[in-house]
Design an enzyme around this catalytic site. Sequence first.
Site: not given
Length: 435
Positions: A153, A179, A181-182, A271, A311
């Site tokens: 991130k 991983k 991210d999308e 995902h 979230k």
Amino acid sequence: MKNIDWYSDFVDLDYRPTRTDIVCLFRFEPARGISVKEAVGRIASESSAGTWTTLNKVPSRLQKVMATSYEIRGNFVKVSYPIELWEEGNASQLLSGVAGNIFGMKALKNLRLVDISIPKAYLKHFEGPQFGIEGIRKILKIKDRPITGAVAKPKIGWSASEHAQIAYETWMGGFDLVKDDENLTSTSFNRFEDRIRLCAKMRDKAEKETGERKSALINITGETKLMEKRAKMLHDFGWEYAMIDVVTSGMSAVQTLRETCEEYGLAIHAHRAMHAAFDRNPRHGMTMLVLAKMMRLVGVDQIHIGTAVGKLVGSRDEIIDIRNEITAKVLPEKSVKINYKVLFQDWNNFKPVLPISSGGLHPGLIPAVMNTLGSDIGILVSGGIHGHPKGTRSGAKAVMQAIDATMQKISLQEYAMAHTELKEALGKWGFMKPK
Ligand code: CAP
Ligand code: MG
């Protein structure tokens, strides 16, 4: 006036599905002026062989490909589809029927595909997951604790070498997986080839230093032929997984990649980005349960199912049902709530899919996730490790400590007394549930 439509031909309240029928459960709301019978007739008609008006000529086999709405309970209807309607092994065609035009019919104010019961006669044209939970655990050499992973991130912006450095820190903190991210695929500042090469170097270093197996969920999402090339590249660099954004890539691409990944011995991480476009509104669209089932059918090895406490949307009951659906062999029919039901399903010899819990997690939420889903899961904690006051490595350690504590049935507060990283994490986030 003469009958100009034949919707009622698709309703038979005395019908009983045969062993080879596909059965769908829909929640429906007729539009103003449309009767219940007409509404359910239209659902069965438009999703199988009907059209809006009577026809001059129809083939003699028509009966064999007509769906039947046969059980109406309040706003719910079960529709049975003969096996002859479906092409063997074509998951896209199945969705084009049962989750296609029907969602746009003016005669329905709302329509939701709640569940789908798939008979063995249809299952047999698919192989399901290649590795399943047991296979994944074998690859990673993790016996019974949850498998852990983190996304770098911010989700996009790092260069390939910065990314590999974050991966190294994540692994060194004790995590099994890093991983992508999308929305990270191959950008000018972080090319796929560079990322997998540099991460492989760091993986080897981390494996050597920890003596543990370290792996990554690297996003191959793209045009289908490109995904195939990327799968081969992953294999060539010694990776065990390919990650695919399964909704945005589409059902057929996932089916193609299932075959390619078997060729290269890669497990598939699914995902689900974009799922909430069709599963969030409880009155319309299609449930996450149906998507998860379709993914077990086409054979992904792990898929995101939600957290209940993080979230993103997804209730506790719902994610438990999804967990059960992708891991159990047989699921009995059950009626849960007024707007939520699960149909009978026998998965025969299909392997279980590893449920992935992710989205807004941090160490303080680990017990809640494990109490809901157990320990046969994957847990992804990203912001919740990189935001640790002492950085990524300490953040990953804090999560591993939270997992250890939960496995040993010790409260986090107590465990934190002798575990600094966990203590610092609790100091920042406590047990908050992010919005
Ligand atoms: C999580 C995540 C995942 C979501 C996907 C994100 O990051 O990387 O994509 O969890 O949702 O982009 O939000 P954090 P779901 O750990 O930092 O929240 O698992 O519900 O499909
Ligand atoms: Mg993400």
